[in-house]
Motif scaffolding. Structure first.
Motif, PDB file in Angstrom:
ATOM      1  N   SER A 163      -7.656   5.106 -10.283  1.00 35.22           N
ATOM      2  CA  SER A 163      -7.195   6.232 -11.095  1.00 35.22           C
ATOM      3  C   SER A 163      -6.589   7.319 -10.226  1.00 35.22           C
ATOM      4  O   SER A 163      -7.007   7.552  -9.088  1.00 35.22           O
ATOM      5  CB  SER A 163      -8.352   6.813 -11.904  1.00 35.22           C
ATOM      6  OG  SER A 163      -8.875   5.843 -12.786  1.00 35.22           O
ATOM      7  N   GLY A 164      -5.606   7.986 -10.791  1.00 32.96           N
ATOM      8  CA  GLY A 164      -4.952   9.076 -10.064  1.00 32.96           C
ATOM      9  C   GLY A 164      -3.608   9.379 -10.681  1.00 32.96           C
ATOM     10  O   GLY A 164      -3.103   8.619 -11.508  1.00 32.96           O
ATOM     11  N   LYS A 170      -2.977   2.842  -5.511  1.00 30.10           N
ATOM     12  CA  LYS A 170      -3.633   1.769  -4.778  1.00 30.10           C
ATOM     13  C   LYS A 170      -4.215   0.770  -5.778  1.00 30.10           C
ATOM     14  O   LYS A 170      -4.776   1.153  -6.802  1.00 30.10           O
ATOM     15  CB  LYS A 170      -4.752   2.343  -3.907  1.00 30.10           C
ATOM     16  CG  LYS A 170      -5.303   1.396  -2.864  1.00 30.10           C
ATOM     17  CD  LYS A 170      -4.468   1.388  -1.622  1.00 30.10           C
ATOM     18  CE  LYS A 170      -5.198   0.794  -0.419  1.00 30.10           C
ATOM     19  NZ  LYS A 170      -5.805  -0.517  -0.627  1.00 30.10           N
ATOM     20  N   VAL A 171      -4.063  -0.499  -5.467  1.00 33.07           N
ATOM     21  CA  VAL A 171      -4.587  -1.538  -6.350  1.00 33.07           C
ATOM     22  C   VAL A 171      -6.037  -1.833  -5.999  1.00 33.07           C
ATOM     23  O   VAL A 171      -6.374  -2.095  -4.840  1.00 33.07           O
ATOM     24  CB  VAL A 171      -3.734  -2.819  -6.250  1.00 33.07           C
ATOM     25  CG1 VAL A 171      -4.412  -3.982  -6.985  1.00 33.07           C
ATOM     26  CG2 VAL A 171      -2.335  -2.575  -6.818  1.00 33.07           C
ATOM     27  N   GLY A 190      -7.039   2.736 -19.495  1.00 32.77           N
ATOM     28  CA  GLY A 190      -5.784   3.371 -19.113  1.00 32.77           C
ATOM     29  C   GLY A 190      -5.310   3.152 -17.694  1.00 32.77           C
ATOM     30  O   GLY A 190      -4.206   3.561 -17.354  1.00 32.77           O
ATOM     31  N   ASN A 191      -6.106   2.534 -16.847  1.00 28.40           N
ATOM     32  CA  ASN A 191      -5.669   2.303 -15.465  1.00 28.40           C
ATOM     33  C   ASN A 191      -5.513   0.803 -15.170  1.00 28.40           C
ATOM     34  O   ASN A 191      -5.694   0.351 -14.045  1.00 28.40           O
ATOM     35  CB  ASN A 191      -6.642   2.950 -14.472  1.00 28.40           C
ATOM     36  CG  ASN A 191      -8.061   2.461 -14.639  1.00 28.40           C
ATOM     37  OD1 ASN A 191      -8.435   1.988 -15.705  1.00 28.40           O
ATOM     38  ND2 ASN A 191      -8.856   2.598 -13.588  1.00 28.40           N
ATOM     39  N   ASN A 259      -3.277  -3.465   1.709  1.00 27.31           N
ATOM     40  CA  ASN A 259      -2.213  -2.464   1.523  1.00 27.31           C
ATOM     41  C   ASN A 259      -1.384  -2.741   0.269  1.00 27.31           C
ATOM     42  O   ASN A 259      -0.165  -2.691   0.279  1.00 27.31           O
ATOM     43  CB  ASN A 259      -1.305  -2.434   2.751  1.00 27.31           C
ATOM     44  CG  ASN A 259      -0.663  -3.774   3.063  1.00 27.31           C
ATOM     45  OD1 ASN A 259      -1.179  -4.815   2.687  1.00 27.31           O
ATOM     46  ND2 ASN A 259       0.465  -3.738   3.767  1.00 27.31           N
ATOM     47  N   ILE A 260      -2.080  -3.031  -0.838  1.00 28.40           N
ATOM     48  CA  ILE A 260      -1.411  -3.354  -2.095  1.00 28.40           C
ATOM     49  C   ILE A 260      -1.334  -2.100  -2.973  1.00 28.40           C
ATOM     50  O   ILE A 260      -2.350  -1.432  -3.211  1.00 28.40           O
ATOM     51  CB  ILE A 260      -2.154  -4.458  -2.872  1.00 28.40           C
ATOM     52  CG1 ILE A 260      -2.420  -5.666  -1.980  1.00 28.40           C
ATOM     53  CG2 ILE A 260      -1.371  -4.850  -4.111  1.00 28.40           C
ATOM     54  CD1 ILE A 260      -1.199  -6.387  -1.528  1.00 28.40           C
ATOM     55  N   TYR A 261      -0.142  -1.798  -3.442  1.00 25.68           N
ATOM     56  CA  TYR A 261       0.073  -0.659  -4.340  1.00 25.68           C
ATOM     57  C   TYR A 261       0.789  -1.141  -5.601  1.00 25.68           C
ATOM     58  O   TYR A 261       1.473  -2.172  -5.599  1.00 25.68           O
ATOM     59  CB  TYR A 261       0.914   0.424  -3.660  1.00 25.68           C
ATOM     60  CG  TYR A 261       0.134   1.250  -2.673  1.00 25.68           C
ATOM     61  CD1 TYR A 261      -0.314   2.531  -2.993  1.00 25.68           C
ATOM     62  CD2 TYR A 261      -0.180   0.754  -1.408  1.00 25.68           C
ATOM     63  CE1 TYR A 261      -1.043   3.293  -2.086  1.00 25.68           C
ATOM     64  CE2 TYR A 261      -0.900   1.498  -0.493  1.00 25.68           C
ATOM     65  CZ  TYR A 261      -1.338   2.773  -0.846  1.00 25.68           C
ATOM     66  OH  TYR A 261      -2.062   3.518   0.050  1.00 25.68           O
ATOM     67  N   VAL A 262       0.614  -0.369  -6.672  1.00 24.35           N
ATOM     68  CA  VAL A 262       1.313  -0.666  -7.914  1.00 24.35           C
ATOM     69  C   VAL A 262       2.125   0.563  -8.325  1.00 24.35           C
ATOM     70  O   VAL A 262       1.682   1.703  -8.166  1.00 24.35           O
ATOM     71  CB  VAL A 262       0.332  -1.066  -9.039  1.00 24.35           C
ATOM     72  CG1 VAL A 262      -0.676   0.038  -9.345  1.00 24.35           C
ATOM     73  CG2 VAL A 262       1.089  -1.477 -10.295  1.00 24.35           C
ATOM     74  N   LEU A 263       3.309   0.313  -8.823  1.00 23.19           N
ATOM     75  CA  LEU A 263       4.154   1.357  -9.398  1.00 23.19           C
ATOM     76  C   LEU A 263       4.171   1.126 -10.907  1.00 23.19           C
ATOM     77  O   LEU A 263       4.801   0.177 -11.384  1.00 23.19           O
ATOM     78  CB  LEU A 263       5.573   1.276  -8.815  1.00 23.19           C
ATOM     79  CG  LEU A 263       6.625   2.201  -9.420  1.00 23.19           C
ATOM     80  CD1 LEU A 263       6.183   3.658  -9.397  1.00 23.19           C
ATOM     81  CD2 LEU A 263       7.960   2.041  -8.693  1.00 23.19           C
ATOM     82  N   PRO A 264       3.455   1.955 -11.679  1.00 23.98           N
ATOM     83  CA  PRO A 264       3.460   1.785 -13.139  1.00 23.98           C
ATOM     84  C   PRO A 264       4.858   2.010 -13.701  1.00 23.98           C
ATOM     85  O   PRO A 264       5.590   2.898 -13.249  1.00 23.98           O
ATOM     86  CB  PRO A 264       2.494   2.873 -13.619  1.00 23.98           C
ATOM     87  CG  PRO A 264       1.620   3.160 -12.432  1.00 23.98           C
ATOM     88  CD  PRO A 264       2.529   3.015 -11.246  1.00 23.98           C
ATOM     89  N   ALA A 265       5.217   1.199 -14.682  1.00 20.73           N
ATOM     90  CA  ALA A 265       6.571   1.265 -15.222  1.00 20.73           C
ATOM     91  C   ALA A 265       6.572   0.813 -16.676  1.00 20.73           C
ATOM     92  O   ALA A 265       5.613   0.204 -17.160  1.00 20.73           O
ATOM     93  CB  ALA A 265       7.510   0.383 -14.397  1.00 20.73           C
TER      94      ALA A 265
END
Length: 349
Positions: A163-164, A170-171, A190-191, A259-265
């Protein structure tokens, strides 16, 4: 000035769920299943026009589909068509293309995309991809695009983000396709985001991840560096590619790397994995019927998806929630709720 943006298109699938229209000889990525005048793979390249130049597009596919790609994408050179001698899932596919791209441009930033997904808001998609490419160009991260869920969907895998309010989150974990109750929980929290299978990273970052988490696969393609863009490339791939582990990039790397990140779209994405999902995305009349075919007549019909050739006269009466299609010598009428049996029909046909 060299453009550092590259696109890897994964186009080796056989599209079995869209039989009889999609066959192993001509799977759905090479079909115009939406009736737009463009095939799915043509749309995949077009939507990244202006971000990735055509000479930086690399298509990984089966040897069986080379002639189709040559026909549908004449602007793509043979050296950009990477031919797999056998199916080994997405990790070897991505590794092969990445090591080849790295030889040409060690500064490459890469978008990895399936060849057969639908994206309806292409302007928003390009905005998101540009933002993601900027992020991976300056950070040692592996980025995935997470689709904001609109419903408790049980047909997609999910990405659990920490969450943030940051744009890039960060995944925490990847989740398998959930049951209805779990999907409703994900939606309420929601996350959680649908996993679209679209990735962005630098060539250097993903190569480092392969070396750490799938070293045998990395070793195979690193050993071919001198062969890429030479006449000896295909012989090397024919010999070494079958030695790769059959594993997806999700299982092999994304579920293990830190080092996995997600970009919500949210850009109108669908993987078009079923006839039902295709029905949802195609234009429908007031009775909910989606029809491709100029000679189709419907009476007392609703919520059907019909796909036949333009010169084929078809009259349907009283159908509700059916798939009706004719292709490759097969005429199929099937309840949408029973479409999971299509592989059974294909096997027995």
């Amino acid at each position: 000035m060299m453009n550092n943006n590259y696109l890897i298109i994964m186009a080796g699938g056989i599209g079995s769920r869209f039989w009889p229209m999609s066959t192993p000889e001509t799977p759905k990525q090479f079909l115009d299943i939406l009736g737009t005048g463009q095939t799915m793979i043509q749309q995949t390249i077009k939507r990244l026009h202006g971000i990735v130049p055509i000479e930086n597009v690399f298509i990984v596919t089966s040897k069986n589909y080379k002639s189709i790609i040559n026909e549908q994408l004449p602007e793509v050179k043979d050296e950009q068509i990477l031919l797999e001698p056998c199916m080994r899932n997405t990790a070897p596919c991505i590794a092969y293309a990445t090591y080849k791209i790295y030889k040409r441009n060690p500064q490459a930033n890469i978008v990895v995309a399936p060849s057969d997904h639908l994206i309806t808001d292409e302007t928003e998609f390009r905005r998101v991809v540009n933002k993601g490419l900027e992020f991976v160009a300056s950070n040692d991260v592996l980025l995935t695009l997470g689709i904001a869920p609109h419903r408790p969907e049980t047909g997609y895998g999910y990405i659990h983000a920490i969450s943030g309010n940051d744009t890039f989150r960060k995944v925490e974990a990847f989740k398998e396709k959930p049951n209805r109750a779990t999907a409703e929980k994900y939606l309420a929290e929601g996350n959680y985001f649908w996993n679209a299978g679209i990735f962005l990273w630098s060539a250097a970052s993903i190569m480092k991840a392969f070396q750490q988490h799938l070293p045998a696969v990395a070793g195979i393609f690193k050993a071919g560096t001198d062969k890429y863009f030479t006449v000896g490339e295909q012989a090397f791939i024919d010999e070494e590619f079958p030695k790769c582990e059959n594993i997806s990039v999700d299982y092999g790397i994304m579920e293990h790397a830190e080092n996995i990140y997600v970009l919500p779209a949210d850009f109108g994405w669908s993987d078009l994995g079923t006839w039902g999902s295709l029905w949802e995305k195609r234009t429908r009349d007031e009775q909910g019927n989606s029809v491709v075919g100029s000679e189709v007549q419907l009476y007392d019909c609703q919520n059907n998806i019909v796909t036949v050739a333009d010169n084929r006269k078809v009259v349907l009466q009283g159908l509700d929630d059916y798939i009706v299609t004719e292709a490759n010598g097969v005429f199929m009428v099937c309840k949408k709720s029973e479409e999971q049996r299509i592989k059974e029909f294909q096997k027995n046909c």
